[in-house]
Design a protein around this motif. Structure first.
Motif, short mmCIF file in Angstrom:
data_model
loop_
_atom_site.label_atom_id
_atom_site.label_comp_id
_atom_site.label_asym_id
_atom_site.label_seq_id
_atom_site.Cartn_x
_atom_site.Cartn_y
_atom_site.Cartn_z
N ARG A 2 0.69 -1.22 0.05
CA ARG A 2 -0.05 0.08 -0.14
C ARG A 2 0.86 1.38 -0.11
N ILE A 3 1.94 1.14 0.99
CA ILE A 3 2.89 2.53 0.77
C ILE A 3 3.56 2.78 -0.53
N VAL A 4 3.74 1.60 -1.27
CA VAL A 4 4.47 1.78 -2.42
C VAL A 4 3.48 2.30 -3.34
N LEU A 5 2.31 1.81 -3.50
CA LEU A 5 1.32 2.28 -4.35
C LEU A 5 0.96 3.97 -3.88
N PHE A 6 0.65 4.26 -2.59
CA PHE A 6 0.52 5.67 -2.23
C PHE A 6 1.77 6.51 -2.78
N TRP A 7 3.04 6.14 -2.54
CA TRP A 7 4.15 6.82 -3.09
C TRP A 7 4.13 7.12 -4.45
N VAL A 8 3.74 6.12 -5.35
CA VAL A 8 3.52 6.24 -6.75
C VAL A 8 2.66 7.33 -7.23
N LEU A 9 1.23 7.14 -6.55
CA LEU A 9 0.53 7.94 -6.87
C LEU A 9 0.68 9.36 -6.68
N GLN A 10 1.29 9.59 -5.56
CA GLN A 10 1.77 10.84 -4.98
C GLN A 10 2.76 11.66 -5.90
N CYS A 11 3.67 10.60 -6.56
CA CYS A 11 4.63 11.19 -7.40
C CYS A 11 4.39 11.05 -8.56
N THR A 12 3.08 10.65 -9.19
CA THR A 12 2.85 10.80 -10.54
C THR A 12 1.52 11.41 -10.78
N TRP A 13 0.61 10.96 -10.30
CA TRP A 13 -0.85 11.52 -10.39
C TRP A 13 -0.89 12.97 -9.45
N GLY A 14 -0.11 13.00 -8.11
CA GLY A 14 -0.23 13.95 -7.53
C GLY A 14 0.86 14.69 -7.12
N ILE A 15 1.66 14.79 -8.22
CA ILE A 15 3.16 15.40 -8.56
C ILE A 15 3.11 16.83 -7.98
N LEU A 16 2.11 17.59 -8.60
CA LEU A 16 2.25 18.81 -8.29
C LEU A 16 2.12 19.36 -6.65
N GLN A 17 1.04 18.94 -6.01
CA GLN A 17 0.90 18.90 -4.68
C GLN A 17 2.44 18.53 -3.97
N ILE A 74 -4.75 11.16 1.45
CA ILE A 74 -5.65 10.36 0.86
C ILE A 74 -6.27 11.00 -0.45
N GLN A 75 -7.17 12.09 -0.10
CA GLN A 75 -7.75 12.84 -0.97
C GLN A 75 -6.67 13.40 -2.11
N SER A 76 -5.43 13.68 -1.86
CA SER A 76 -4.57 13.85 -3.06
C SER A 76 -4.29 12.62 -3.93
N ALA A 77 -4.22 11.62 -3.29
CA ALA A 77 -3.97 10.46 -3.95
C ALA A 77 -5.16 9.95 -4.89
N LEU A 78 -6.22 10.17 -4.45
CA LEU A 78 -7.61 10.03 -5.19
C LEU A 78 -7.66 10.82 -6.35
N LEU A 79 -7.45 12.31 -5.99
CA LEU A 79 -8.00 13.37 -6.89
C LEU A 79 -6.66 13.66 -7.78
N GLY A 80 -5.46 13.46 -7.65
CA GLY A 80 -4.55 14.04 -8.40
C GLY A 80 -4.38 15.47 -8.68
N PRO A 81 -4.42 15.71 -9.89
CA PRO A 81 -4.35 17.19 -10.15
C PRO A 81 -5.34 17.95 -9.91
N LEU A 82 -6.52 17.16 -9.44
CA LEU A 82 -7.65 17.94 -8.99
C LEU A 82 -7.76 18.38 -7.73
N TYR A 83 -6.85 17.80 -7.03
CA TYR A 83 -6.59 18.13 -5.61
C TYR A 83 -6.75 19.57 -5.23
N LEU A 84 -5.76 20.39 -5.78
CA LEU A 84 -5.66 21.79 -5.40
C LEU A 84 -6.90 22.44 -5.68
N PRO A 85 -7.38 22.27 -6.83
CA PRO A 85 -8.69 23.22 -7.11
C PRO A 85 -9.87 22.70 -6.28
#
Length: 134
Positions: A2-17, A74-85
């Motif tokens: 789970r932690i690996v998936l969390f990091w992959v999502l945050q460093c790709t899908w959620g890279i901006l935040q 978790i919201q960041s991992a789910l929403l990716g680039p939509l997290y900030l707006p």
């Protein structure tokens, strides 16, 4: 896993935040840091929490705020680039606008009734099994 998936999502899908969180982390590099469920938590000396991708910034000695901010991760991992707006900007406005703070106090409304905060509490509680800030 789970932690690996969390990091992959945050460093790709959620890279901006995550990048913005890294910048804040570097400013606070002398503060205490630790891992929390895969996130990098920093204890800073501000009376507010912040979550940006992989990074959580919290005041010391209150796990309830860590649980809440982890919910934002978790919201960041789910929403990716939509997290900030969808989450970050509305949450920052809700937290930092004096007129909104005054209205919350006058109307006896909890800060955590606003949708990004309420959702972060639910996600944080579900992921950790611990109570968030209310």
């Amino acid at each position: 896993m789970r932690i690996v998936l969390f990091w992959v999502l945050q460093c790709t899908w959620g890279i901006l935040q995550t990048f913005l969180g890294l910048l804040v982390f570097l400013v606070h590099y002398k503060d205490r840091h630790y891992f929390y469920k895969g996130a990098i938590a920093t204890e800073w000396h501000r009376n507010e929490g912040l979550s940006l991708g992989l990074f959580i910034f919290v005041w010391p000695n209150d796990e309830r705020v860590v649980v809440h901010e982890y919910g934002h991760c978790i919201q960041s991992a789910l929403l990716g680039p939509l997290y900030l707006p969808i989450i970050g900007i509305p949450s920052a406005i809700w937290a930092n606008t004096p007129a909104l703070e005054k209205a919350r106090i006058h109307q006896h409304k909890s800060y955590y009734r606003f949708y990004p905060e309420k959702w972060a509490n639910r996600l944080g509680k579900r992921a950790t099994g611990k109570e968030p800030l209310e």
